[in-house]
Design a protein around this motif. Sequence first.
Motif, PDB file in Angstrom:
ATOM      1  N   THR A 116       0.825  -1.219   0.000  1.00 33.44           N
ATOM      2  CA  THR A 116       0.000   0.000   0.000  1.00 33.44           C
ATOM      3  C   THR A 116       0.856   1.265   0.000  1.00 33.44           C
ATOM      4  O   THR A 116       1.762   1.416   0.818  1.00 33.44           O
ATOM      5  CB  THR A 116      -0.948  -0.004   1.226  1.00 33.44           C
ATOM      6  OG1 THR A 116      -1.714  -1.202   1.198  1.00 33.44           O
ATOM      7  CG2 THR A 116      -1.862   1.216   1.226  1.00 33.44           C
ATOM      8  N   VAL A 143      -4.245   9.252  -1.917  1.00 34.17           N
ATOM      9  CA  VAL A 143      -5.209   8.157  -1.748  1.00 34.17           C
ATOM     10  C   VAL A 143      -4.473   6.833  -1.526  1.00 34.17           C
ATOM     11  O   VAL A 143      -3.586   6.481  -2.313  1.00 34.17           O
ATOM     12  CB  VAL A 143      -6.108   8.045  -3.007  1.00 34.17           C
ATOM     13  CG1 VAL A 143      -7.021   6.844  -2.917  1.00 34.17           C
ATOM     14  CG2 VAL A 143      -6.912   9.327  -3.197  1.00 34.17           C
ATOM     15  N   PRO A 144      -4.823   6.090  -0.465  1.00 33.43           N
ATOM     16  CA  PRO A 144      -4.150   4.802  -0.246  1.00 33.43           C
ATOM     17  C   PRO A 144      -4.624   3.771  -1.251  1.00 33.43           C
ATOM     18  O   PRO A 144      -5.818   3.617  -1.464  1.00 33.43           O
ATOM     19  CB  PRO A 144      -4.590   4.410   1.176  1.00 33.43           C
ATOM     20  CG  PRO A 144      -5.888   5.103   1.384  1.00 33.43           C
ATOM     21  CD  PRO A 144      -5.852   6.370   0.557  1.00 33.43           C
ATOM     22  N   LEU A 145      -3.688   3.081  -1.870  1.00 31.42           N
ATOM     23  CA  LEU A 145      -4.068   2.032  -2.815  1.00 31.42           C
ATOM     24  C   LEU A 145      -2.992   0.951  -2.868  1.00 31.42           C
ATOM     25  O   LEU A 145      -1.878   1.121  -2.379  1.00 31.42           O
ATOM     26  CB  LEU A 145      -4.348   2.611  -4.206  1.00 31.42           C
ATOM     27  CG  LEU A 145      -3.304   3.498  -4.879  1.00 31.42           C
ATOM     28  CD1 LEU A 145      -2.168   2.685  -5.458  1.00 31.42           C
ATOM     29  CD2 LEU A 145      -3.976   4.297  -5.990  1.00 31.42           C
ATOM     30  N   ARG A 146      -3.387  -0.161  -3.468  1.00 36.13           N
ATOM     31  CA  ARG A 146      -2.471  -1.290  -3.632  1.00 36.13           C
ATOM     32  C   ARG A 146      -1.568  -1.017  -4.834  1.00 36.13           C
ATOM     33  O   ARG A 146      -2.062  -0.977  -5.970  1.00 36.13           O
ATOM     34  CB  ARG A 146      -3.257  -2.567  -3.935  1.00 36.13           C
ATOM     35  CG  ARG A 146      -4.360  -2.918  -2.967  1.00 36.13           C
ATOM     36  CD  ARG A 146      -3.803  -3.285  -1.641  1.00 36.13           C
ATOM     37  NE  ARG A 146      -4.713  -4.141  -0.903  1.00 36.13           N
ATOM     38  CZ  ARG A 146      -4.919  -4.033   0.405  1.00 36.13           C
ATOM     39  NH1 ARG A 146      -4.321  -3.084   1.111  1.00 36.13           N
ATOM     40  NH2 ARG A 146      -5.712  -4.893   1.022  1.00 36.13           N
ATOM     41  N   LEU A 160      -1.727  -3.524  -7.673  1.00 36.80           N
ATOM     42  CA  LEU A 160      -2.907  -3.558  -8.550  1.00 36.80           C
ATOM     43  C   LEU A 160      -2.997  -2.292  -9.386  1.00 36.80           C
ATOM     44  O   LEU A 160      -4.064  -1.931  -9.880  1.00 36.80           O
ATOM     45  CB  LEU A 160      -4.193  -3.721  -7.716  1.00 36.80           C
ATOM     46  CG  LEU A 160      -4.323  -5.004  -6.896  1.00 36.80           C
ATOM     47  CD1 LEU A 160      -5.727  -5.105  -6.300  1.00 36.80           C
ATOM     48  CD2 LEU A 160      -4.022  -6.235  -7.734  1.00 36.80           C
ATOM     49  N   SER A 174      -1.306   3.339   5.081  1.00 37.25           N
ATOM     50  CA  SER A 174      -2.763   3.382   5.279  1.00 37.25           C
ATOM     51  C   SER A 174      -3.109   4.274   6.470  1.00 37.25           C
ATOM     52  O   SER A 174      -4.068   5.043   6.426  1.00 37.25           O
ATOM     53  CB  SER A 174      -3.305   1.981   5.573  1.00 37.25           C
ATOM     54  OG  SER A 174      -3.499   1.274   4.383  1.00 37.25           O
ATOM     55  N   GLY A 217      -9.342  -1.569 -11.595  1.00 35.03           N
ATOM     56  CA  GLY A 217      -8.275  -2.568 -11.692  1.00 35.03           C
ATOM     57  C   GLY A 217      -8.233  -3.572 -10.548  1.00 35.03           C
ATOM     58  O   GLY A 217      -7.359  -4.441 -10.531  1.00 35.03           O
ATOM     59  N   GLN A 218      -9.180  -3.503  -9.630  1.00 32.26           N
ATOM     60  CA  GLN A 218      -9.077  -4.355  -8.447  1.00 32.26           C
ATOM     61  C   GLN A 218      -9.461  -5.808  -8.724  1.00 32.26           C
ATOM     62  O   GLN A 218      -9.139  -6.702  -7.933  1.00 32.26           O
ATOM     63  CB  GLN A 218      -9.910  -3.781  -7.293  1.00 32.26           C
ATOM     64  CG  GLN A 218      -9.553  -2.332  -6.973  1.00 32.26           C
ATOM     65  CD  GLN A 218      -8.093  -2.145  -6.571  1.00 32.26           C
ATOM     66  OE1 GLN A 218      -7.674  -2.591  -5.509  1.00 32.26           O
ATOM     67  NE2 GLN A 218      -7.316  -1.502  -7.423  1.00 32.26           N
ATOM     68  N   GLN A 235      -8.561   0.502   1.333  1.00 31.28           N
ATOM     69  CA  GLN A 235      -7.465   0.648   0.348  1.00 31.28           C
ATOM     70  C   GLN A 235      -7.860   0.083  -1.010  1.00 31.28           C
ATOM     71  O   GLN A 235      -7.177   0.322  -2.005  1.00 31.28           O
ATOM     72  CB  GLN A 235      -6.208  -0.068   0.854  1.00 31.28           C
ATOM     73  CG  GLN A 235      -5.718   0.367   2.227  1.00 31.28           C
ATOM     74  CD  GLN A 235      -6.405  -0.369   3.373  1.00 31.28           C
ATOM     75  OE1 GLN A 235      -7.424  -1.040   3.184  1.00 31.28           O
ATOM     76  NE2 GLN A 235      -5.872  -0.239   4.573  1.00 31.28           N
ATOM     77  N   ILE A 236      -8.934  -0.702  -1.058  1.00 29.72           N
ATOM     78  CA  ILE A 236      -9.462  -1.229  -2.322  1.00 29.72           C
ATOM     79  C   ILE A 236     -10.620  -0.332  -2.771  1.00 29.72           C
ATOM     80  O   ILE A 236     -10.737   0.002  -3.956  1.00 29.72           O
ATOM     81  CB  ILE A 236      -9.976  -2.683  -2.125  1.00 29.72           C
ATOM     82  CG1 ILE A 236      -8.862  -3.597  -1.617  1.00 29.72           C
ATOM     83  CG2 ILE A 236     -10.643  -3.201  -3.381  1.00 29.72           C
ATOM     84  CD1 ILE A 236      -8.029  -4.264  -2.634  1.00 29.72           C
ATOM     85  N   ARG A 237     -11.453   0.070  -1.813  1.00 29.16           N
ATOM     86  CA  ARG A 237     -12.612   0.906  -2.160  1.00 29.16           C
ATOM     87  C   ARG A 237     -12.178   2.265  -2.698  1.00 29.16           C
ATOM     88  O   ARG A 237     -12.942   2.936  -3.372  1.00 29.16           O
ATOM     89  CB  ARG A 237     -13.536   1.076  -0.951  1.00 29.16           C
ATOM     90  CG  ARG A 237     -14.159  -0.233  -0.491  1.00 29.16           C
ATOM     91  CD  ARG A 237     -15.380  -0.020   0.361  1.00 29.16           C
ATOM     92  NE  ARG A 237     -15.110   0.593   1.648  1.00 29.16           N
ATOM     93  CZ  ARG A 237     -14.780  -0.064   2.750  1.00 29.16           C
ATOM     94  NH1 ARG A 237     -14.676  -1.376   2.726  1.00 29.16           N
ATOM     95  NH2 ARG A 237     -14.572   0.584   3.884  1.00 29.16           N
ATOM     96  N   SER A 238     -10.955   2.673  -2.370  1.00 29.30           N
ATOM     97  CA  SER A 238     -10.448   3.934  -2.892  1.00 29.30           C
ATOM     98  C   SER A 238     -10.287   3.867  -4.409  1.00 29.30           C
ATOM     99  O   SER A 238     -10.277   4.887  -5.076  1.00 29.30           O
ATOM    100  CB  SER A 238      -9.100   4.260  -2.242  1.00 29.30           C
ATOM    101  OG  SER A 238      -8.149   3.247  -2.556  1.00 29.30           O
ATOM    102  N   ARG A 239     -10.135   2.676  -4.946  1.00 32.11           N
ATOM    103  CA  ARG A 239      -9.890   2.517  -6.382  1.00 32.11           C
ATOM    104  C   ARG A 239     -11.036   1.838  -7.110  1.00 32.11           C
ATOM    105  O   ARG A 239     -11.340   2.163  -8.253  1.00 32.11           O
ATOM    106  CB  ARG A 239      -8.634   1.641  -6.604  1.00 32.11           C
ATOM    107  CG  ARG A 239      -7.359   2.321  -6.327  1.00 32.11           C
ATOM    108  CD  ARG A 239      -7.106   3.476  -7.262  1.00 32.11           C
ATOM    109  NE  ARG A 239      -6.684   3.080  -8.610  1.00 32.11           N
ATOM    110  CZ  ARG A 239      -6.503   3.943  -9.599  1.00 32.11           C
ATOM    111  NH1 ARG A 239      -6.706   5.215  -9.409  1.00 32.11           N
ATOM    112  NH2 ARG A 239      -6.113   3.528 -10.793  1.00 32.11           N
TER     113      ARG A 239
END
Lengths: 170, 302
Positions: A53, A59-62, A65, A113, B42-43, B113-117
């Motif tokens: 992350t 914005v926090p993201l993976r 991905l 996060s 993209g998730q 952290q997934i819902r953000s994307r």
Amino acid sequence: MKAETREVTVSVNGRELTRRTEVRTLLSDFLRHELGFTGTHVGCEHGVCGACTVLVDGVPLRSCLTLAVQVDGSAVETVEGLAPEGELSRMQQAMRDEHGLQCGFCTPGILMSLLAAERDGVSCERACTDVLGGHICRCTGYQGIRAAIRLRWAELEHEAAAPHGEETPA
Amino acid sequence: MFPREGGRVKPAVFSYLDPRTLEEALGALADHGDDASVLAGGQSLVPLLNMRLARPEVVVDVNRVPGLDALRVDAGAVRVGALVRAAAVERDPAVAGALPVLAEAVRHIAHPQIRSRTTIGGNIAHADPSSELPAVLAAVDGAVVLRSAEEERTVGWEEFFVSVFTTAREPEELVTEVVFPVRPELEFRWVEFARHHGDFPVAGVCLGLSLADGAVRQARLAATGVGDRPLRLREVEAALTGSVLGPETAREAGELAGRAVDPPSDVHGSGDFRRAILATLVRRTIESWPGQAQRGRKGAAA
Ligand code: FES
Ligand code: FES
């Protein structure tokens, strides 16, 4: 088929960097292998563990991905940005004080996060459940991490309550 | 498990298009059709690329297409543009006012952290048979707007969801909007059972009821995780209509719901397990519905 490449410019922790990379390169690999920011860890590489992350434009993201080409022109924040002068951030210090890490593999992602959660004014309760729920830690059993979150969030509350400029207890 | 080339590369080679207008995006889909995958949040797609379960020749990234991220709420519907992130729906005060069950269901999707994307359009277009939003769309009788270079069409949820990961979207079409009609006469609830918050549920239900004097005037019940697509349980709706809420009604509705489905078995649970979970969810949701006369726990109602 020949691998297609593109030039990608990102600001990482405030430093602008440009590299030509394959369009299929993941942001996690771009950060680690092409830019040398190995603080961003990769565990599962399919979005489950949260170790990778980072913040993109806040914005926090993976990062596993996200394609590197997708963040062209964006600002990326990684764990390396938390202690630029070698002095731990308050959240890092809280993690240390409360034994919020053992092997430390999951820690960079959790810290990023929590940085976003802190900025967004997320409650302590939600930081401990919803936000931490997006990370897998195989060592701590999460209790130490939760204690660190409570410690940091208590500090934040104290800072908000204290008149401006007043010292906060260390 | 993952193919590695020097440890750096996961997805197979593809060519990458990032159109800057809707016309360009639709043109790319018209040109590449079946060989193209649309990349929004993209998730779901990127894990498939990383594991090389998907090997599209072309990835059409629609993230830079302007105008697809509108979230509009009016008296008739919540209209969610294809690029609206789950996090935006979760936080939107107008959605919370018009269709709170949508925000509630979104909160069960993965993690912040997934819902953000992740996008609502992508979630619907992916058509995972255990996903929350398809069942919400079914409960409110919603629709999906599809656009190709040639035409725009609106497809009702029942026609849209065909089977596991399969929808009525043609390869040259893009999901541009998901329409969740607002039904003020009904109060909706989302309830699900997952082994871990954020996982896909074993089963989940979206129940909508309108009550008058403790009796059900109208009922809507949709379920996820118990079929190859979201299901409306119309026999349960019919049984509930006209009944008085109470433990007996709740138990009967739960049993009827369990009998109405024939879920497949997989690593997350057998078909019977999913059926039992569904029955329990339906029963409990009705038992805890507000506005019913309090009765003794063991006493039979009505
Ligand atoms: S490495 Fe990205 S979520 Fe696990
Ligand atoms: S400290 Fe080892 S995985 Fe979290």
